[in-house]
Design a protein around this motif. Structure first.
Motif, PDB file in Angstrom:
ATOM      1  N   GLY A 207       0.622  -0.883  -0.184  1.00 17.24           N
ATOM      2  CA  GLY A 207       0.177   0.297  -0.029  1.00 17.24           C
ATOM      3  C   GLY A 207       0.650   1.128  -0.544  1.00 17.24           C
ATOM      4  O   GLY A 207       1.719   1.360  -0.943  1.00 17.24           O
TER       5      GLY A 207
ATOM      6  N   LEU B 295      -3.125   1.164  -3.751  1.00 17.38           N
ATOM      7  CA  LEU B 295      -3.889  -0.549  -3.626  1.00 17.38           C
ATOM      8  C   LEU B 295      -3.125  -1.415  -4.172  1.00 17.38           C
ATOM      9  O   LEU B 295      -3.508  -2.175  -5.292  1.00 17.38           O
ATOM     10  CB  LEU B 295      -5.256  -0.602  -3.768  1.00 17.38           C
ATOM     11  CG  LEU B 295      -6.253   0.064  -3.088  1.00 17.38           C
ATOM     12  CD1 LEU B 295      -7.765   0.204  -3.444  1.00 17.38           C
ATOM     13  CD2 LEU B 295      -6.077   0.150  -1.678  1.00 17.38           C
TER      14      LEU B 295
ATOM     15  N   HIS C 171      -4.169  -2.773   5.569  1.00 10.45           N
ATOM     16  CA  HIS C 171      -4.239  -4.061   4.320  1.00 10.45           C
ATOM     17  C   HIS C 171      -3.700  -5.196   4.926  1.00 10.45           C
ATOM     18  O   HIS C 171      -3.632  -5.589   6.078  1.00 10.45           O
ATOM     19  CB  HIS C 171      -3.109  -3.749   3.545  1.00 10.45           C
ATOM     20  CG  HIS C 171      -3.305  -2.257   3.078  1.00 10.45           C
ATOM     21  ND1 HIS C 171      -4.405  -1.972   1.877  1.00 10.45           N
ATOM     22  CD2 HIS C 171      -2.417  -1.065   3.197  1.00 10.45           C
ATOM     23  CE1 HIS C 171      -4.346  -0.966   1.317  1.00 10.45           C
ATOM     24  NE2 HIS C 171      -2.787  -0.271   1.692  1.00 10.45           N
TER      25      HIS C 171
ATOM     26  N   HIS D 210      -9.927  -4.671  -2.356  1.00 10.60           N
ATOM     27  CA  HIS D 210      -8.740  -4.044  -2.259  1.00 10.60           C
ATOM     28  C   HIS D 210      -8.114  -5.884  -3.860  1.00 10.60           C
ATOM     29  O   HIS D 210      -7.636  -5.357  -4.744  1.00 10.60           O
ATOM     30  CB  HIS D 210      -7.762  -4.102  -1.516  1.00 10.60           C
ATOM     31  CG  HIS D 210      -7.727  -2.672  -0.456  1.00 10.60           C
ATOM     32  ND1 HIS D 210      -6.309  -2.586   0.608  1.00 10.60           N
ATOM     33  CD2 HIS D 210      -8.844  -1.908  -0.440  1.00 10.60           C
ATOM     34  CE1 HIS D 210      -7.340  -1.413   0.736  1.00 10.60           C
ATOM     35  NE2 HIS D 210      -8.141  -1.058   0.865  1.00 10.60           N
TER      36      HIS D 210
END
Length: 185
Positions: free
Chosen positions: A33, A38, A62, A116
């Motif tokens: 990240g 992303l 994340h 994501h």
């Protein structure tokens, strides 16, 4: 005198053998990240058995979750999972998560945060150059449309819908917090 020569030669051979062994194993650093968005940077590495892959988490929240080629956005049963690693935007040294490469088989990875993986946040170790390539893995992830946030299940949605959802979340949370990127997108 001969003893010193033999001892010195033996130590030289031993130290170069130990040094060569230590050089065999490399640590591959991967940014999770952060300012790049992303993504995992780089999004793939080629590693030798014994090498390590060290994931450095940057701002947002994340995961590094093992998956499979066939189901890129689903955790692999029995696979590794870093768990969520929230990192403040101002944090210069976020947490890390390290895996050890055991063989030359591909290792497929994704981020479990909502939206994501279908946004392309995937990673691979030793992805083949033919057949099940990283490019195909990425395409499968983007096509998965997995989004457990909506309706408690999975559905397919377009990239435009995903971008609109992200922008709506950013807009709402930026009004609440006063920060532009205060949303987990």
């Amino acid at each position: 005198m001969l003893f010193n020569f033999i001892l010195t030669a033996f130590l030289a051979i031993l130290s170069s053998a130990l040094f060569a062994e230590a050089r065999k194993h490399k640590t591959h650093d991967v940014i999770v990240g952060g300012a790049a968005g992303l993504v995992y940077t780089p999004n793939q590495v080629h590693a030798e058995p014994g090498d390590k892959v060290k994931f450095h988490f940057q701002f947002k929240n994340h995961t590094v979750t093992q998956s499979s080629f066939d189901e890129p956005c689903e955790p692999l049963k029995g696979g590794f999972d870093s768990g969520f690693m929230p990192v403040d935007m101002d944090d210069k040294h976020g947490p890390t998560f390290t895996i050890k490469v055991k063989d030359y088989d591909p290792i497929w990875v994704h981020c479990e945060q909502v939206d994501h993986c279908p946004s392309g946040m995937v990673f691979a170790v030793n992805a083949p150059k033919k057949g099940n390539t990283f490019k195909k893995f990425l395409k499968k992830a983007k096509a998965s449309g997995k989004d457990s946030y909506h309706d408690g299940g999975s559905y397919k949605r377009s990239d435009e819908d995903a971008e609109e959802d992200i922008e709506e979340k950013r807009s709402l949370l930026s009004r609440i917090t006063g920060k532009r990127d205060a949303v987990e997108a």
